[in-house]
Design a protein around this motif. Structure first.
Motif, PDB file in Angstrom:
ATOM      1  N   LEU A  86       0.850  -1.186   0.000  1.00  9.56           N
ATOM      2  CA  LEU A  86       0.000   0.000   0.000  1.00  9.56           C
ATOM      3  C   LEU A  86       0.880   1.228   0.000  1.00  9.56           C
ATOM      4  N   MET A  87       0.509   2.217  -0.812  1.00  8.67           N
ATOM      5  CA  MET A  87       1.227   3.486  -0.827  1.00  8.67           C
ATOM      6  C   MET A  87       0.217   4.621  -0.763  1.00  8.67           C
ATOM      7  N   LEU A  88       0.507   5.588   0.091  1.00  8.58           N
ATOM      8  CA  LEU A  88      -0.207   6.857   0.104  1.00  8.58           C
ATOM      9  C   LEU A  88       0.781   7.887  -0.396  1.00  8.58           C
ATOM     10  N   ILE A  89       0.387   8.632  -1.411  1.00  9.50           N
ATOM     11  CA  ILE A  89       1.304   9.607  -1.996  1.00  9.50           C
ATOM     12  C   ILE A  89       0.580  10.938  -2.184  1.00  9.50           C
ATOM     13  N   LYS A  90       1.166  11.971  -1.608  1.00  7.82           N
ATOM     14  CA  LYS A  90       0.592  13.315  -1.714  1.00  7.82           C
ATOM     15  C   LYS A  90       1.307  14.028  -2.857  1.00  7.82           C
ATOM     16  N   VAL A  91       0.516  14.520  -3.799  1.00  2.00           N
ATOM     17  CA  VAL A  91       1.083  15.166  -4.990  1.00  2.00           C
ATOM     18  C   VAL A  91       0.521  16.572  -5.155  1.00  2.00           C
ATOM     19  N   ARG A  92       1.322  17.393  -5.785  1.00  3.88           N
ATOM     20  CA  ARG A  92       0.871  18.750  -6.096  1.00  3.88           C
ATOM     21  C   ARG A  92      -0.184  18.654  -7.201  1.00  3.88           C
ATOM     22  N   ALA A  93      -1.298  19.373  -7.024  1.00  2.00           N
ATOM     23  CA  ALA A  93      -2.381  19.341  -8.013  1.00  2.00           C
ATOM     24  C   ALA A  93      -2.997  20.729  -8.090  1.00  2.00           C
ATOM     25  N   VAL A  94      -2.406  21.556  -8.945  1.00  2.00           N
ATOM     26  CA  VAL A  94      -2.869  22.932  -9.127  1.00  2.00           C
ATOM     27  C   VAL A  94      -3.095  23.158 -10.619  1.00  2.00           C
ATOM     28  N   ALA A 133       6.567   2.228 -10.586  1.00  2.00           N
ATOM     29  CA  ALA A 133       6.218   2.742 -11.913  1.00  2.00           C
ATOM     30  C   ALA A 133       5.350   3.996 -11.801  1.00  2.00           C
ATOM     31  N   PHE A 134       4.435   4.030 -10.846  1.00  2.00           N
ATOM     32  CA  PHE A 134       3.599   5.217 -10.644  1.00  2.00           C
ATOM     33  C   PHE A 134       4.477   6.417 -10.281  1.00  2.00           C
ATOM     34  N   ILE A 135       5.398   6.207  -9.366  1.00  2.00           N
ATOM     35  CA  ILE A 135       6.301   7.291  -8.948  1.00  2.00           C
ATOM     36  C   ILE A 135       7.113   7.787 -10.134  1.00  2.00           C
ATOM     37  N   GLU A 136       7.643   6.867 -10.938  1.00  2.00           N
ATOM     38  CA  GLU A 136       8.454   7.239 -12.096  1.00  2.00           C
ATOM     39  C   GLU A 136       7.633   7.976 -13.153  1.00  2.00           C
ATOM     40  N   ALA A 137       6.339   7.671 -13.245  1.00  2.00           N
ATOM     41  CA  ALA A 137       5.480   8.296 -14.254  1.00  2.00           C
ATOM     42  C   ALA A 137       5.107   9.740 -13.904  1.00  2.00           C
ATOM     43  N   LEU A 138       5.254  10.108 -12.644  1.00  2.00           N
ATOM     44  CA  LEU A 138       4.911  11.472 -12.230  1.00  2.00           C
ATOM     45  C   LEU A 138       5.997  12.452 -12.637  1.00  2.00           C
ATOM     46  N   GLU A 139       5.583  13.682 -12.884  1.00  2.00           N
ATOM     47  CA  GLU A 139       6.549  14.717 -13.234  1.00  2.00           C
ATOM     48  C   GLU A 139       7.466  14.988 -12.049  1.00  2.00           C
ATOM     49  N   GLU A 140       8.706  15.290 -12.351  1.00  2.00           N
ATOM     50  CA  GLU A 140       9.673  15.594 -11.310  1.00  2.00           C
ATOM     51  C   GLU A 140       9.197  16.801 -10.499  1.00  2.00           C
ATOM     52  N   GLY A 141       9.272  16.681  -9.190  1.00  2.00           N
ATOM     53  CA  GLY A 141       8.866  17.774  -8.321  1.00  2.00           C
ATOM     54  C   GLY A 141       7.398  17.778  -7.940  1.00  2.00           C
ATOM     55  N   SER A 142       6.610  16.860  -8.496  1.00  2.00           N
ATOM     56  CA  SER A 142       5.181  16.858  -8.178  1.00  2.00           C
ATOM     57  C   SER A 142       4.867  16.085  -6.893  1.00  2.00           C
ATOM     58  N   ILE A 143       5.799  15.256  -6.435  1.00  2.00           N
ATOM     59  CA  ILE A 143       5.581  14.468  -5.225  1.00  2.00           C
ATOM     60  C   ILE A 143       5.929  15.307  -4.004  1.00  2.00           C
ATOM     61  N   LEU A 144       4.967  15.417  -3.094  1.00  2.00           N
ATOM     62  CA  LEU A 144       5.182  16.165  -1.864  1.00  2.00           C
ATOM     63  C   LEU A 144       5.544  15.245  -0.692  1.00  2.00           C
ATOM     64  N   GLU A 145       4.937  14.071  -0.666  1.00  2.00           N
ATOM     65  CA  GLU A 145       5.184  13.133   0.431  1.00  2.00           C
ATOM     66  C   GLU A 145       4.758  11.735  -0.004  1.00  2.00           C
ATOM     67  N   THR A 146       5.506  10.725   0.454  1.00  2.00           N
ATOM     68  CA  THR A 146       5.200   9.345   0.122  1.00  2.00           C
ATOM     69  C   THR A 146       5.293   8.480   1.375  1.00  2.00           C
ATOM     70  N   VAL A 147       4.320   7.601   1.556  1.00  2.00           N
ATOM     71  CA  VAL A 147       4.335   6.624   2.650  1.00  2.00           C
ATOM     72  C   VAL A 147       4.018   5.263   2.040  1.00  2.00           C
ATOM     73  N   ARG A 148       4.881   4.267   2.324  1.00  2.00           N
ATOM     74  CA  ARG A 148       4.660   2.913   1.816  1.00  2.00           C
ATOM     75  C   ARG A 148       4.690   1.925   2.966  1.00  2.00           C
ATOM     76  N   THR A 149       3.852   0.902   2.880  1.00  2.00           N
ATOM     77  CA  THR A 149       3.758  -0.076   3.957  1.00  2.00           C
ATOM     78  C   THR A 149       4.855  -1.122   3.914  1.00  2.00           C
ATOM     79  N   GLY A 150       5.440  -1.364   2.772  1.00  2.00           N
ATOM     80  CA  GLY A 150       6.304  -2.518   2.602  1.00  2.00           C
ATOM     81  C   GLY A 150       5.436  -3.675   2.146  1.00  2.00           C
ATOM     82  N   CYS A 151       6.052  -4.700   1.601  1.00  2.00           N
ATOM     83  CA  CYS A 151       5.250  -5.760   0.990  1.00  2.00           C
ATOM     84  C   CYS A 151       4.670  -6.715   2.022  1.00  2.00           C
ATOM     85  N   SER A 152       3.516  -7.219   1.687  1.00  2.00           N
ATOM     86  CA  SER A 152       2.896  -8.341   2.386  1.00  2.00           C
ATOM     87  C   SER A 152       2.706  -9.417   1.335  1.00  2.00           C
ATOM     88  N   GLY A 153       2.889 -10.652   1.727  1.00  2.00           N
ATOM     89  CA  GLY A 153       2.767 -11.723   0.744  1.00  2.00           C
ATOM     90  C   GLY A 153       2.092 -12.938   1.319  1.00  2.00           C
TER      91      GLY A 153
END
Length: 163
Positions: A86-94, A133-153
């Motif tokens: 799971l990832m929660l990612i805060k991005v700039r959206a203006v 891949a989602f992170i890489e697809a975003l424009e540089e500088g648009s990510i404000l904060e990222t939180v990831r849980t780590g994998c569960s399997g």
């Protein structure tokens, strides 16, 4: 090679610490670690992702099995398995970015779970490569904060990790 080690252990104070100390004492790196109680409240399931050769992982598994609190250890990559993170990612959206961020979230099957005048917070689940891949697809500088849980399997099919 990346390995996902699933550990069933007694749910008691200090058990997590002893597992982490085992890795630390032998200079093994833990990339991600998740742990939570199972359906049996006396047991917890821990999932550790790490990188190492098959011989290194075999040594880790042997050392883990020697810990009193450890009930069972399985390297999930030895058989078919399902992995999620799971990832929660805060991005700039203006302005024009708002529609682009919504489109990106939709493409990756994410959900926008919080909206402000200047930001979106997107919730994404999937394997680690999808989130990367989602992170890489975003424009540089648009990510404000990222939180990831780590994998569960979990193993696919009828295989279960039980005491």
């Amino acid at each position: 090679m990346r390995h996902i080690i699933s550990i069933l252990l007694e749910n008691e104070p200090g058990a997590l610490s002893r597992v982490v100390d085992l890795f630390s004492a032998r200079a093994y790196n833990i990339e991600t670690l998740t742990v939570a109680p199972t359906e049996d409240q006396s047991l917890s399931r821990m999932t550790i992702s790490t990188v190492g050769s098959d011989d290194t992982i075999e040594q880790i598994t042997k050392h883990l099995n020697r810990l009193v609190e450890v009930v069972k250890v399985v390297d999930l990559i030895e058989n078919p398995y399902i992995e999620r993170e799971l990832m929660l990612i805060k991005v700039r959206a203006v302005g024009k970015e708002r529609e682009e961020m919504k489109r990106m979230a939709d493409i990756f099957r994410g959900r926008i779970i919080d909206v402000t005048e200047k930001t979106y917070t997107v919730e994404l689940t999937g394997d680690s490569s999808k989130l990367d891949a989602f992170i890489e697809a975003l424009e540089e500088g648009s990510i404000l904060e990222t939180v990831r849980t780590g994998c569960s399997g979990i193993a696919r099919g009828d295989r279960v990790l039980k005491a």
